[in-house]
Design an enzyme around this catalytic site. Structure first.
Site, PDB file in Angstrom:
ATOM      1  N   TYR A  42       0.778  -1.167  -0.215  1.00 10.07           N
ATOM      2  CA  TYR A  42      -0.092  -0.055  -0.171  1.00 10.07           C
ATOM      3  C   TYR A  42       0.792   1.264  -0.027  1.00 10.07           C
ATOM      4  O   TYR A  42       0.546   2.214   0.691  1.00 10.07           O
ATOM      5  CB  TYR A  42      -0.926   0.014   1.250  1.00 10.07           C
ATOM      6  N   TYR A 170     -14.327  -4.420   4.217  1.00 11.54           N
ATOM      7  CA  TYR A 170     -13.273  -4.786   3.842  1.00 11.54           C
ATOM      8  C   TYR A 170     -12.942  -6.349   4.074  1.00 11.54           C
ATOM      9  O   TYR A 170     -13.048  -6.710   5.227  1.00 11.54           O
ATOM     10  CB  TYR A 170     -11.894  -4.075   4.404  1.00 11.54           C
ATOM     11  N   ASP A 264     -17.107 -12.336   8.806  1.00 13.86           N
ATOM     12  CA  ASP A 264     -15.420 -12.185   8.634  1.00 13.86           C
ATOM     13  C   ASP A 264     -15.242 -11.602  10.009  1.00 13.86           C
ATOM     14  O   ASP A 264     -15.042 -10.422  10.273  1.00 13.86           O
ATOM     15  CB  ASP A 264     -15.438 -11.238   7.551  1.00 13.86           C
ATOM     16  N   LYS A 293      -5.528 -13.199  11.710  1.00 15.28           N
ATOM     17  CA  LYS A 293      -4.710 -12.182  12.462  1.00 15.28           C
ATOM     18  C   LYS A 293      -4.544 -12.569  13.901  1.00 15.28           C
ATOM     19  O   LYS A 293      -3.282 -13.347  13.895  1.00 15.28           O
ATOM     20  CB  LYS A 293      -5.705 -11.114  12.302  1.00 15.28           C
TER      21      LYS A 293
HETATM   22  C1  PLP Z   1     -12.166  -8.157   8.229  1.00 14.92           C
HETATM   23  C2  PLP Z   1     -10.760  -8.572   7.349  1.00 14.92           C
HETATM   24  N1  PLP Z   1     -11.085  -9.566   6.589  1.00 14.92           N
HETATM   25  C3  PLP Z   1      -9.904  -9.962   5.731  1.00 14.92           C
HETATM   26  C4  PLP Z   1      -8.608  -9.715   5.860  1.00 14.92           C
HETATM   27  C5  PLP Z   1      -7.600  -9.880   5.057  1.00 14.92           C
HETATM   28  O1  PLP Z   1      -6.522 -10.506   5.850  1.00 14.92           O
HETATM   29  P1  PLP Z   1      -5.028 -10.838   5.431  1.00 14.92           P
HETATM   30  O2  PLP Z   1      -4.490  -9.346   5.452  1.00 14.92           O
HETATM   31  O3  PLP Z   1      -4.747 -11.724   6.482  1.00 14.92           O
HETATM   32  O4  PLP Z   1      -5.236 -11.544   3.966  1.00 14.92           O
HETATM   33  C6  PLP Z   1      -8.337  -8.367   6.611  1.00 14.92           C
HETATM   34  C7  PLP Z   1      -6.906  -7.572   6.985  1.00 14.92           C
HETATM   35  O5  PLP Z   1      -7.114  -6.653   7.321  1.00 14.92           O
HETATM   36  C8  PLP Z   1      -9.508  -8.066   7.529  1.00 14.92           C
HETATM   37  O6  PLP Z   1      -9.518  -7.060   8.471  1.00 14.92           O
END
Ligand code: PLP
Length: 446
Positions: A42, A170, A264, A293
């Protein structure tokens, strides 16, 4: 060393052991030689400030090669919930590294993965009990989407290939995940012609948005496989909070239209919002949940897509074509699974959720002075997430550098300055973070 002397911090030993790290001030050899060979995330690399050379971490601190210690307000993209270098996770990782660093998960099974799957199933609400491991959050979302589409295909319905998702959302950077992110967001716009089209509407929270949401369902439910949402907090989209009632509405709508509901929880999972999982606050059990995470306490890449029994049942068949066709090479890596098991031990043994409640209050108190400052749009806190939303941030790089000058690692995003610290952060460090935000935002507004 005298008996009363404090031991040298471990990072000093490590720095000494690596002669290519050259404190203070001067960039180390590895930095100068390697910088032109990395592609940063980014970042417009032509204009972006160079990255800070980090040499060690400890607790809530990041140590730079010149010896500076920054107080970390972000916990490495929200992962390091127990602070860095927790000895319990480290011991588990070291043990697993010695015994069996990796074996493929096709045709083989191992204790760290099976124990972790069982423990996740026990921790998650309802019958979320079937765990598919991957190595990143984005892939966990891809897997959830494939699961949902194939759930329908296996039941003889081939035209349910679309998803309903939300503005401000996101879900990752891979193609499938990007396609359910906020369409106004930069990456999404850029790849418009590449991405499959889904239906993206506002979260249904007021009369107008509820009407638009229902209208979309009326028109398109027959082509939808499911609904995808980040429960309670849309993280990378700007740390936007919504009410638990929204999630109950989604559950009700999904049931009414026979759709799979996907939460998610890659950001919200593992205590960040004040409960182990955000879905608990709404008493809603999704059909599929994604985790990542903080799953390994911020040590190793690991993610999981967990399905309820009825979802898994659609794949349980005499037909080989009904199998889920996905299998990352490093799926269920034993070291990562051991780290995750150790992280879950810490949630059991140490008062993490109580620490989150204490942090929450400290964030509320510490950030409150920002409320009255000009240029501040909103100050909000949920669990261990503290947000100061500004009218706008013109020079995000400059603002980030300002925090580094204050001795803080704080990374404003869009138009927000936010904190997502480790749950183990000391009261003084947390106060230093919030005071720095108040100082810097005050200076901007005067
Ligand atoms: C809610 C959510 N889903 C998916 C992702 C993507 O995860 P990764 O960066 O481990 O691919 C993130 C990353 O910030 C996220 O906050």
């Amino acid at each position: 060393m005298g008996k009363m002397d404090a031991p040298e911090p471990e990072w000093k030993h490590r720095m000494a052991a690596n002669p290519t790290n050259r404190p203070p001030g001067e960039a180390p050899d590895w930095y100068r030689a390697g910088l032109d060979h990395i592609w940063r995330p980014y970042a417009q690399m032509k204009s972006a400030r160079p990255p800070l050379p980090a040499v060690a971490t400890l607790g809530s601190r990041i140590v730079l090669t010149d010896g500076r210690e920054l107080i970390d307000g972000i916990a490495s993209w929200w992962t390091a919930c127990h602070g860095y270098n927790h000895p319990h996770i480290r011991a588990a990782v070291e043990y697993q590294l010695a015994v069996m660093p990796h074996v493929m998960f096709g045709g083989l099974a191992h204790e760290p993965a099976l124990t972790l799957a069982r423990r996740l199933a026990e921790l998650l609400p309802g019958d979320l009990e079937r765990v598919f491991f991957s190595e990143s959050g984005s892939v966990a979302v891809e897997v959830a989407m494939k699961m949902a589409v194939q759930f329908w295909i296996n039941r003889g319905v081939s035209n349910r290939t679309k998803f309903l998702a939300f503005t401000g959302g996101y879900h990752g950077d891979t193609t499938g995940a990007m396609a359910v992110c906020d369409p106004g967001e930069g990456m999404h716009r850029l790849f418009h012609d590449l991405l499959p089209r889904h239906h993206i509407v506002d979260l249904p929270w007021d009369e107008a948005s509820i009407a638009a949401f229902e209208c979309c369902l009326e028109d398109h439910a027959q082509e939808l496989a499911g609904i995808v949402v980040e429960p309670l907090v849309q993280g990378a989209g700007g740390m936007r909070f919504h009410d638990a009632a929204v999630l109950r509405r989604l559950r009700e709508a999904a049931d009414r239209h026979g759709l799979l509901l996907i939460f998610d929880e890659i950001f919200t999972g593992f205590g960040r919002t004040g409960t182990m999982f955000a879905c608990e606050q709404a008493s809603v059990v999704p059909d599929i949940i994604t985790l990542g995470k903080a799953l390994t306490g911020g040590t190793l890449p690991l993610a999981a897509t967990v399905a309820r029994r009825h979802v898994f049942d659609a794949f349980w068949s005499d037909d080989p074509a009904h199998a889920l066709m996905h299998g990352p090479t490093y799926m269920a890596n034993p070291i990562a699974c051991s780290a995750a098991n150790a992280s879950l031990d810490l949630f059991e043994r140490e008062p993490r959720l109580r620490q989150v409640a204490v942090i929450s209050q400290a964030l509320r108190d510490g950030l409150a002075p920002c409320r009255t400052l000009s240029g501040v749009k909103d100050v909000r806190v949920l669990g261990a997430i503290g947000v100061v939303e500004l009218e706008r941030i013109d020079d995000v790089e400059g603002l980030r550098a300002r925090f580094v000058e204050e001795g803080m690692f704080i990374r404003p995003l869009g138009n927000i300055v936010y904190l997502t610290p480790a749950f183990t952060i000391g009261a003084d460090d947390l106060a230093a973070l919030t005071s720095a935000i108040v100082r810097v935002v005050t200076a901007r507004s005067s």
